[in-house]
Design a protein around this motif. Structure first.
Motif, short mmCIF file in Angstrom:
data_model
loop_
_atom_site.label_atom_id
_atom_site.label_comp_id
_atom_site.label_asym_id
_atom_site.label_seq_id
_atom_site.Cartn_x
_atom_site.Cartn_y
_atom_site.Cartn_z
N VAL A 153 0.83 -1.20 0.00
CA VAL A 153 0.00 0.00 0.00
C VAL A 153 0.87 1.25 0.00
CG1 VAL A 153 -1.76 1.29 1.27
CG2 VAL A 153 -1.93 -1.20 1.09
N ARG A 154 1.96 1.23 0.72
CA ARG A 154 2.86 2.38 0.73
C ARG A 154 3.46 2.64 -0.66
NH1 ARG A 154 5.91 1.32 6.52
NH2 ARG A 154 4.49 2.57 7.81
N CYS A 155 3.64 1.58 -1.43
CA CYS A 155 4.17 1.73 -2.79
C CYS A 155 3.19 2.47 -3.70
CB CYS A 155 4.49 0.37 -3.40
SG CYS A 155 5.96 -0.42 -2.72
N SER A 156 1.96 2.64 -3.25
CA SER A 156 0.98 3.39 -4.04
C SER A 156 1.38 4.86 -4.13
CB SER A 156 -0.41 3.29 -3.40
OG SER A 156 -0.46 4.03 -2.18
N HIS A 157 2.15 5.32 -3.16
CA HIS A 157 2.55 6.73 -3.05
C HIS A 157 1.33 7.64 -2.87
CE1 HIS A 157 6.82 6.21 -4.94
NE2 HIS A 157 6.51 5.25 -4.08
N ASN A 158 0.24 7.04 -2.36
CA ASN A 158 -0.94 7.82 -1.99
C ASN A 158 -0.91 7.95 -0.47
OD1 ASN A 158 -3.69 8.33 -1.01
ND2 ASN A 158 -4.32 8.10 -3.14
N THR A 159 -0.55 9.13 0.01
CA THR A 159 -0.32 9.33 1.44
C THR A 159 -1.55 9.02 2.28
OG1 THR A 159 1.32 11.03 0.93
CG2 THR A 159 0.46 10.96 3.18
N LEU A 160 -2.70 9.48 1.85
CA LEU A 160 -3.92 9.25 2.63
C LEU A 160 -4.27 7.78 2.68
CD1 LEU A 160 -6.29 10.29 4.22
CD2 LEU A 160 -7.49 10.76 2.07
#
Length: 227
Positions: A153-160
């Motif tokens: 999920v962190r690899c999504s680079h979507n902070t929220l």
């Protein structure tokens, strides 16, 4: 864990903050019992009532759980996580459904946005997870599994999205542990397809892989309830 002796102003707030820090920094880990009331009184240099008020406040926030006759245990790492745990509840089905919502989009975005360094980290995490599960070291393997999914999920680079999923860390781990406990043959469920999709930057396949194993777990849960 050496706690700093508190000042004489705002004692309860100071104790709450020190205890919250001990939890957030993993001095007191989720699932572990915290020091006893007399130990906290001695370490902090405050009265029993101050310690009790602080524990009561953190229990109300969802970080601690008071078990009569057994002690006080860490329940979550933050107020946000504690609130989510109360919202999601303990039902495995609800946890899996929430995981599916976040992990599918996380995997889709990860396939597009991941870096080479992140891909190497994912590969290492998954290799460690598989080794531990195959060795039936389920306790550590569950931790590594939860780390892998959070890393995706962190690899999504979507902070929220990552922050929302981070708040679910404890319930994700609990859902994995429950799955291993209730369906041990699923302990080493294959995530190589998900890693390959992220490796080859294939967002549709990544989303399908993320949904697939969770849908499989939900279907198995349905079958077990029908018996």
């Amino acid at each position: 864990m050496p706690l700093a002796t508190t000042r004489r102003t705002g004692l309860v707030d100071q104790v709450i903050e020190q205890m919250r820090t001990a939890i957030a920094t993993a001095e007191w880990k989720v699932g572990e019992r915290i020091p006893t009331e007399p130990e906290l009184v001695s370490a902090l240099g405050v009265g029993r009532n101050t310690v009790r008020e602080a524990v009561r406040a953190l229990a109300h926030a969802g970080l601690l759980e008071v078990r009569q006759g057994d002690g006080t245990f860490v329940r979550a790492t933050s107020e946000f996580s504690g609130a989510l745990r109360r919202l999601v509840g303990s039902e495995l089905r609800e946890v899996l459904q929430v995981r599916r919502t976040l992990e599918v989009e996380g995997a889709r975005l990860a396939a597009t946005n991941r870096t080479d360094d992140e891909l190497r980290d994912l590969t290492t995490l998954l290799t460690d997870r598989e080794r531990l599960m195959q060795a039936r070291d389920y306790e550590v393997g569950v931790d590594k599994d939860a780390e892998f999914h959070l890393a995706v999920v962190r690899c999504s680079h979507n902070t929220l999205l990552a922050e929302l999923y981070q708040g679910l860390t404890e319930v994700v781990r609990a859902s994995v542990a429950a799955t291993v406990r209730e369906t041990p043959h699923k302990a080493n469920i294959d995530h190589r397809g998900l890693l390959e999709a992220i490796t080859h930057r294939d967002p549709d396949r990544a989303a399908a892989e993320a949904a697939g194993f969770l849908d499989e777990l939900l279907a198995e849960l349905d079958r077990s309830e029908d018996l």
